[in-house]
Design a protein around this motif. Structure first.
Motif, PDB file in Angstrom:
ATOM      1  N   THR A 240      -1.122   8.676   2.478  1.00 36.52           N
ATOM      2  CA  THR A 240      -1.197   7.394   2.493  1.00 36.52           C
ATOM      3  C   THR A 240      -2.285   7.011   3.505  1.00 36.52           C
ATOM      4  O   THR A 240      -2.939   7.868   4.295  1.00 36.52           O
ATOM      5  CB  THR A 240       0.230   6.790   3.188  1.00 36.52           C
ATOM      6  OG1 THR A 240       0.238   7.220   4.331  1.00 36.52           O
ATOM      7  CG2 THR A 240       1.346   7.034   2.091  1.00 36.52           C
ATOM      8  N   PRO A 241      -2.874   5.851   3.397  1.00 39.59           N
ATOM      9  CA  PRO A 241      -3.836   5.446   4.320  1.00 39.59           C
ATOM     10  C   PRO A 241      -3.667   5.813   5.833  1.00 39.59           C
ATOM     11  O   PRO A 241      -4.670   6.555   6.334  1.00 39.59           O
ATOM     12  CB  PRO A 241      -3.839   3.784   4.297  1.00 39.59           C
ATOM     13  CG  PRO A 241      -3.539   3.770   2.772  1.00 39.59           C
ATOM     14  CD  PRO A 241      -2.351   4.548   2.628  1.00 39.59           C
ATOM     15  N   PRO A 242      -2.343   5.600   6.412  1.00 38.94           N
ATOM     16  CA  PRO A 242      -2.319   6.084   7.882  1.00 38.94           C
ATOM     17  C   PRO A 242      -2.472   7.714   7.881  1.00 38.94           C
ATOM     18  O   PRO A 242      -2.981   8.032   8.900  1.00 38.94           O
ATOM     19  CB  PRO A 242      -0.882   5.384   8.559  1.00 38.94           C
ATOM     20  CG  PRO A 242      -0.831   4.324   7.243  1.00 38.94           C
ATOM     21  CD  PRO A 242      -1.372   4.814   6.018  1.00 38.94           C
TER      22      PRO A 242
ATOM     23  N   SER B 275       0.800  -1.277  -0.171  1.00 38.85           N
ATOM     24  CA  SER B 275      -0.010  -0.091   0.101  1.00 38.85           C
ATOM     25  C   SER B 275       0.887   1.310   0.097  1.00 38.85           C
ATOM     26  O   SER B 275       2.303   1.117   0.020  1.00 38.85           O
ATOM     27  CB  SER B 275      -0.856  -0.098   1.250  1.00 38.85           C
ATOM     28  OG  SER B 275      -0.213   0.164   2.467  1.00 38.85           O
TER      29      SER B 275
ATOM     30  N   ARG C  95      -3.733   9.990   5.869  1.00 37.94           N
ATOM     31  CA  ARG C  95      -5.331  10.286   5.572  1.00 37.94           C
ATOM     32  C   ARG C  95      -6.175  10.114   6.874  1.00 37.94           C
ATOM     33  O   ARG C  95      -6.969  11.006   7.252  1.00 37.94           O
ATOM     34  CB  ARG C  95      -6.127   9.412   4.330  1.00 37.94           C
ATOM     35  CG  ARG C  95      -5.049   9.937   3.157  1.00 37.94           C
ATOM     36  CD  ARG C  95      -5.793   8.906   1.901  1.00 37.94           C
ATOM     37  NE  ARG C  95      -7.395   9.107   1.723  1.00 37.94           N
ATOM     38  CZ  ARG C  95      -8.062   8.282   0.898  1.00 37.94           C
ATOM     39  NH1 ARG C  95      -7.279   7.302   0.217  1.00 37.94           N
ATOM     40  NH2 ARG C  95      -9.138   8.604   0.976  1.00 37.94           N
ATOM     41  N   GLU C  96      -5.904   8.877   7.492  1.00 33.23           N
ATOM     42  CA  GLU C  96      -6.870   8.795   8.879  1.00 33.23           C
ATOM     43  C   GLU C  96      -6.443   9.792   9.791  1.00 33.23           C
ATOM     44  O   GLU C  96      -7.397  10.395  10.541  1.00 33.23           O
ATOM     45  CB  GLU C  96      -6.452   7.324   9.217  1.00 33.23           C
ATOM     46  CG  GLU C  96      -7.345   6.842  10.468  1.00 33.23           C
ATOM     47  CD  GLU C  96      -7.316   5.567  10.980  1.00 33.23           C
ATOM     48  OE1 GLU C  96      -7.611   5.042  11.986  1.00 33.23           O
ATOM     49  OE2 GLU C  96      -6.434   4.786  10.347  1.00 33.23           O
ATOM     50  N   GLN C  97      -5.033   9.730   9.865  1.00 31.28           N
ATOM     51  CA  GLN C  97      -4.678  10.835  11.005  1.00 31.28           C
ATOM     52  C   GLN C  97      -5.277  12.370  10.786  1.00 31.28           C
ATOM     53  O   GLN C  97      -5.396  13.117  11.639  1.00 31.28           O
ATOM     54  CB  GLN C  97      -3.027  10.868  10.997  1.00 31.28           C
ATOM     55  CG  GLN C  97      -2.277  12.118  11.715  1.00 31.28           C
ATOM     56  CD  GLN C  97      -0.972  12.086  11.555  1.00 31.28           C
ATOM     57  OE1 GLN C  97      -0.179  11.356  10.905  1.00 31.28           O
ATOM     58  NE2 GLN C  97      -0.368  13.085  12.269  1.00 31.28           N
TER      59      GLN C  97
ATOM     60  N   GLU D 168     -10.459  12.763   3.516  1.00 29.86           N
ATOM     61  CA  GLU D 168     -11.263  11.719   2.631  1.00 29.86           C
ATOM     62  C   GLU D 168     -10.969  11.216   1.407  1.00 29.86           C
ATOM     63  O   GLU D 168     -11.187  10.164   0.762  1.00 29.86           O
ATOM     64  CB  GLU D 168     -12.687  12.274   2.674  1.00 29.86           C
ATOM     65  CG  GLU D 168     -13.632  12.596   3.975  1.00 29.86           C
ATOM     66  CD  GLU D 168     -14.875  12.979   3.712  1.00 29.86           C
ATOM     67  OE1 GLU D 168     -15.587  13.127   2.463  1.00 29.86           O
ATOM     68  OE2 GLU D 168     -15.754  13.387   4.641  1.00 29.86           O
ATOM     69  N   GLU D 169     -10.106  12.091   0.700  1.00 28.36           N
ATOM     70  CA  GLU D 169      -9.751  11.791  -0.580  1.00 28.36           C
ATOM     71  C   GLU D 169      -8.284  12.154  -0.702  1.00 28.36           C
ATOM     72  O   GLU D 169      -7.580  13.105   0.154  1.00 28.36           O
ATOM     73  CB  GLU D 169     -10.570  12.534  -1.770  1.00 28.36           C
ATOM     74  CG  GLU D 169     -12.051  12.241  -1.637  1.00 28.36           C
ATOM     75  CD  GLU D 169     -12.834  12.962  -2.584  1.00 28.36           C
ATOM     76  OE1 GLU D 169     -12.159  13.871  -3.213  1.00 28.36           O
ATOM     77  OE2 GLU D 169     -13.981  12.638  -2.860  1.00 28.36           O
TER      78      GLU D 169
ATOM     79  N   GLY E  64      -7.773  13.072   8.691  1.00 32.54           N
ATOM     80  CA  GLY E  64      -9.353  13.239   8.303  1.00 32.54           C
ATOM     81  C   GLY E  64      -9.368  13.523   7.054  1.00 32.54           C
ATOM     82  O   GLY E  64     -10.466  14.128   6.527  1.00 32.54           O
TER      83      GLY E  64
END
Length: 269
Positions: free
Chosen positions: A207-209, A31, A211-213, A217-218, A215
């Motif tokens: 990266t996914p982590p 990823s 983006r989560e950190q 969405e895209e 917030g």
């Protein structure tokens, strides 16, 4: 290649900037940046060994790449970069399948749970340093004979955290600073073997982590020089440059794809 006037042709410039026909190994390829590097290299015409600790994840990446209409190919190999036997098996599988290796991208890593350094347990320290720094040592030395036999290029993924030292990320900052130092050391030691060794120090990348950190969405568009968050494929483009012959006079360097200069403070998004 040049035309009659001695000026380089468009074809020769494109060839220098390409990794087509090369064999590459990309760790942490399931990823984020590693996957983007694998996609970029395969689309360019390289044969890429994609590896991560989880077989199902990396096999799905290889299947998707091999099913795409691109000139390169992908081979999935499960590998834990902190386990030297696993890394030795990775090197053996690569040489058996492709006869050698031209390009190595040490991308596997992780920030760990974080927190003030005085509260970090020894196993937390060891885990982060093992995957981010010792893992680079393990993989690079496992491929050292194959790389030095015919020359090649190594690109390591460091971090701006290693440049600045980030509160709450002591093990990660220290490990990534070590990656940059190791990059310079290997570049000096392997230049005589025609192996170039460089690194990238990404800033905030979607990266996914991350983006989560943050917030998010895209993934942001590739527009605007004032962006504080980049895309994985933008880092992959920098890595492709360093791996290609377009960077033939670049070794021992750590470049920082970050957007505007900053001090690694979380951006406003």
């Amino acid at each position: 290649m040049a035309d009659e006037s001695g000026i380089r042709t468009r074809e020769s410039i494109r060839e220098l900037s390409s990794v087509a026909g090369e064999t590459a190994v990309v760790t942490g390829a399931s990823s984020g940046i590693g996957r983007a590097v694998a996609e970029t290299f395969v689309a360019d015409g390289a044969d890429v060994v994609v590896c991560s600790r989880t077989r199902d994840d990396v096999e799905s990446v290889a299947e998707e790449l091999n099913g795409a209409d691109v000139p390169g190919s992908a081979l999935a190999v499960e590998c834990d970069v902190t386990d030297r036997d696993s890394v030795a098996a990775l090197a053996e599988a690569t040489v058996e399948e492709f006869g050698g290796v031209d390009l190595l991208v040490n991308n596997a890593g992780g920030a760990g749970s974080g927190g003030p350094l005085h509260e970090v347990e020894s196993d937390g320290w060891d885990g982060v340093v093992d995957v981010n720094l010792t893992g680079v040592y393990n993989v690079t030395t496992a491929f050292s004979d194959a790389l030095r036999e015919d020359g090649g290029a190594v690109v390591n993924t460091a971090s701006m955290a290693g440049r600045y030292g980030v509160a709450g990320m002591g093990p990660y900052s220290a490990a990534k600073a070590g990656v940059s130092a190791l990059t310079r050391t290997l570049a000096a030691e392997w230049a005589g073997d025609d192996v170039r060794v460089n690194a990238v120090e990404p800033g905030f990348v979607a990266t996914p982590p991350v983006r989560e950190q943050l917030g998010l969405e895209e993934v942001p568009e590739r527009e605007g020089a004032d962006r504080e968050v980049g895309r994985p494929d933008e880092i992959a483009d920098a890595i492709r440059f360093l791996a290609s012959d377009a960077a033939s006079f670049v070794t021992g360097q750590t470049i920082a794809p970050t957007g505007p200069p900053h001090t690694f403070e979380p951006p406003e998004v």
